[in-house]
Enzyme design. Structure first.
Site, mmCIF file in Angstrom:
data_model
loop_
_atom_site.group_PDB
_atom_site.id
_atom_site.type_symbol
_atom_site.label_atom_id
_atom_site.label_comp_id
_atom_site.label_asym_id
_atom_site.label_seq_id
_atom_site.Cartn_x
_atom_site.Cartn_y
_atom_site.Cartn_z
ATOM 1 N N GLU A 32 0.849 -1.183 0.000
ATOM 2 C CA GLU A 32 0.000 0.000 0.000
ATOM 3 C C GLU A 32 0.890 1.241 0.000
ATOM 4 O O GLU A 32 1.912 1.271 0.683
ATOM 5 C CB GLU A 32 -0.896 0.012 1.254
ATOM 6 N N HIS A 87 -4.371 6.449 0.890
ATOM 7 C CA HIS A 87 -3.597 5.211 0.810
ATOM 8 C C HIS A 87 -4.248 4.330 -0.236
ATOM 9 O O HIS A 87 -5.351 4.615 -0.707
ATOM 10 C CB HIS A 87 -3.448 4.530 2.168
ATOM 11 N N HIS A 89 -5.358 0.424 -1.792
ATOM 12 C CA HIS A 89 -5.731 -0.962 -1.537
ATOM 13 C C HIS A 89 -5.396 -1.733 -2.802
ATOM 14 O O HIS A 89 -6.178 -1.717 -3.751
ATOM 15 C CB HIS A 89 -7.223 -1.084 -1.217
#
Ligand SMILES: [Zn+2]
Length: 143
Positions: A32, A87, A89
């Protein structure tokens, strides 16, 4: 805890930052990526990538503390506000995980998650006291 009725449910982001987000996510995979999104008012125009130092970087993120402090210094020098935290995924949908919700330390920021798989998807949320609310993302051209 009650949240202000003026809580923001919409945020704007420049197309350049949207494209950088996707590049950062692809470059970091299978880990990530994470970082700050900054700007003024409700418009994000700057991205600050931060090193993900989480123990299990394929499924969680934790930004390097020294890079966080350096990013805050740069933002202050440029007169920018911290508006978002992003962030990626790499292999799950763009919805906050239990860990994401537990570690949402900045209630004033909008949390962006970019998913690469199962589909490329960018979503944003407010996470306040464990409560998750969707925030609409508007892409701004040529800003
Ligand atoms: Zn996550």
């Amino acid at each position: 805890m009650t949240t202000a009725t003026s809580a923001q449910h919409r945020i704007r982001i420049t197309r350049a930052v949207r494209e950088r987000l996707e590049q950062e996510a692809r470059a970091a995979a299978p880990f990530e990526c994470c970082g700050f999104l900054a700007g003024r008012g409700d418009l994000i125009h700057a991205l600050y990538p931060l090193r993900n130092v989480a123990e299990r970087p394929t499924v969680e993120y934790f930004a390097d503390v020294r890079e966080v402090l350096a990013a805050f210094r740069t933002m202050r020098a440029r007169g920018e506000e911290l508006l978002g935290i992003y962030h990626s995924h790499p292999t799950s949908a763009a919805f906050p995980s239990v860990t994401d919700i537990e570690r949402a330390y900045y209630p004033e920021a909008v949390y962006f998650i970019i998913s690469l798989q199962p589909a490329l998807d960018l979503r944003a949320y407010r996470i306040i006291s464990g409560k998750v609310e969707a925030v609409a993302v508007e892409i701004v051209e040529g800003a």
